[in-house]
Design an enzyme around this catalytic site. Structure first.
Site, short mmCIF file in Angstrom:
data_model
loop_
_atom_site.label_atom_id
_atom_site.label_comp_id
_atom_site.label_asym_id
_atom_site.label_seq_id
_atom_site.Cartn_x
_atom_site.Cartn_y
_atom_site.Cartn_z
N ASP A 67 0.81 -1.22 0.00
CA ASP A 67 0.00 0.00 0.00
C ASP A 67 0.84 1.27 0.00
O ASP A 67 2.05 1.22 0.20
CB ASP A 67 -0.94 -0.01 1.22
CG ASP A 67 -0.25 -0.46 2.50
OD1 ASP A 67 0.98 -0.42 2.56
OD2 ASP A 67 -0.96 -0.85 3.44
N ASN A 136 -7.06 -3.00 14.33
CA ASN A 136 -8.48 -3.27 14.04
C ASN A 136 -8.65 -4.46 13.08
O ASN A 136 -9.72 -4.66 12.53
CB ASN A 136 -9.15 -2.02 13.45
CG ASN A 136 -8.53 -1.60 12.13
OD1 ASN A 136 -7.64 -2.28 11.61
ND2 ASN A 136 -8.97 -0.48 11.58
N HIS A 138 -6.94 -4.97 10.25
CA HIS A 138 -6.70 -4.74 8.82
C HIS A 138 -5.41 -5.41 8.34
O HIS A 138 -4.48 -5.64 9.11
CB HIS A 138 -6.74 -3.25 8.46
CG HIS A 138 -5.57 -2.42 8.86
ND1 HIS A 138 -5.70 -1.11 9.29
CD2 HIS A 138 -4.24 -2.66 8.89
CE1 HIS A 138 -4.51 -0.61 9.55
NE2 HIS A 138 -3.61 -1.53 9.32
N GLU A 143 -9.42 -1.94 5.48
CA GLU A 143 -10.05 -1.65 6.77
C GLU A 143 -11.30 -2.51 6.95
O GLU A 143 -11.83 -3.06 5.98
CB GLU A 143 -10.44 -0.17 6.80
CG GLU A 143 -9.27 0.80 6.66
CD GLU A 143 -8.45 0.95 7.96
OE1 GLU A 143 -8.32 -0.03 8.72
OE2 GLU A 143 -7.94 2.05 8.19
#
Ligand code: GLP
Length: 255
Positions: A67, A136, A138, A143
Site C-alpha cells: 500500500d 483493528n 486490517h 479496513e
C-alpha cells in the site's frame, strides 16, 4: 493456518526472517509481497543484515508493497516508498527498478490502483506475501468492511488507523485520509502468506483473525480461507487465543 507462538518478539521476528530466507533460497526470483509498519522495522533490519552475511541471492527478487498513502510523493519522508528505501532496499542487493509500490501522488489514484493490480498479474502473482496486522484487524490498508473479494483500489482510512499512525506525522491534520492498497483477493492469491503480529495491542485482532468468524469486520480473518498461511506471534499478541494449548502441541515454541 499454521500458528507459531514464540516466547518473545525478537524470536518471532527471527522466525519470520528465517522463513524469508528459506523461500528466497528455494526460488531466487521470488515475487515477494512486502508490508510496512513498526513491526516490520526489526524484520527488515535483521533480514538485510543476515542476507548479506549468509550470501543470500536477492538481486533477482521482484517486490510489491501492499500500500501507499494517497497524496504523498515518493520522496515524502512518511511515504511508504521512503520507508522501504531507507529500511530495506538501501541495505539489500536489489535494483530499485524491481521494487514496486503504488504511486501516492498519481493524478488518478483509481487508475493507479488498476495499473498496480495489472503489474502484479503481469509478474505472475505473488509467491510469498509478508503481512503485519492492524489493531483493528486490517491487512494492507483493507479496513474493516472491506470486501473479502477486493482487488487493489482506493480505501478511506479509519479513525483508529489514522490515530495509530499519527506518531509518524506529528499532527492529526498531516495523516493522510486515503490510501491505495492491494485488495484482500489480491493478497489471498499469494501462494504463501506469513503474517507477523507482536505486542498486546494486537491480541484482540489476533483472536478475531484466528478464532473469530470469517468476517469483513476483521479483514485478516479472510486468511482462514488461505491454504498456506503461517501466523507468527509472541506471547503478548497470542494472549487472547483460546486454543493455545493445541497450537503449542502442534508447533512447540514455534518450531
Ligand atoms: C499499517 C500498514 C499495514 C501494517 C499496519 C501495522 O497500517 N498499512 O500493512 O500491517 O500498519 O502496523 P504496526 O506494525 O506499526 O502495528
Amino acid at each position: 493456518m499454521k500458528i507459531l507462538i514464540l516466547a518473545t518478539k525478537n524470536e518471532a521476528v527471527e522466525r519470520t526472517v528465517r522463513l524469508l530466507h528459506t523461500a528466497i533460497r528455494k526460488k531466487p526470483n521470488l515475487v515477494l509481497g512486502l508490508a510496512t509498519g513498526g513491526t516490520m522495522l526489526d524484520v527488515y533490519q535483521s533480514f538485510a543484515k543476515s542476507a548479506l552475511s549468509a550470501g543470500l541471492e536477492t538481486d533477482k527478487l521482484t517486490t510489491f508493497n501492499l500500500d501507499e498513502y494517497i497524496g504523498l510523493p515518493a520522496n515524502h519522508p512518511q511515504s511508504y516508498r521512503t520507508y522501504m528505501n531507507d529500511n530495506l532496499f538501501a541495505n539489500l542487493n536489489i535494483p530499485l527498478s524491481q521494487t514496486y509500490i503504488p504511486r501516492g501522488d498519481a493524478l488518478d489514484p483509481e487508475e493507479e490502483a488498476h495499473r498496480y493490480e495489472a503489474l502484479l498479474s503481469a509478474a505472475g502473482g505473488l509467491d510469498f506475501q509478508l503481512l503485519g496486522l492492524g489493531e483493528n484487524g486490517h491487512i494492507g490498508f483493507n479496513e474493516p468492511s472491506s470486501s473479502l473479494a477486493s482487488r487493489t483500489r482506493v480505501k478511506t482510512l479509519t479513525r483508529s488507523t489514522r490515530d495509530a499512525n499519527r506518531r509518524y506525522f506529528g499532527c492529526d491534520e498531516g495523516v493522510p485520509k486515503l490510501a491505495i492498497t492491494m485488495g484482500i483477493r489480491s493478497i489471498m492469491d499469494a501462494k504463501s502468506i506469513v503474517l507477523l503480529a507482536t505486542g498486546s495491542e494486537k491480541a484482540q485482532a489476533v483472536f478475531d483473525m484466528i478464532e473469530g468468524p470469517v468476517s469483513a469486520s476483521c479483514p485478516a480473518s479472510a486468511l482462514q480461507f488461505h491454504q498456506n498461511t503461517t501466523i507468527i506471534l509472541d506471547q503478548s499478541s497470542a494472549a487472547e487465543l483460546r486454543n493455545t494449548e493445541y497450537y503449542q502441541h502442534v508447533h512447540k515454541d514455534g518450531v
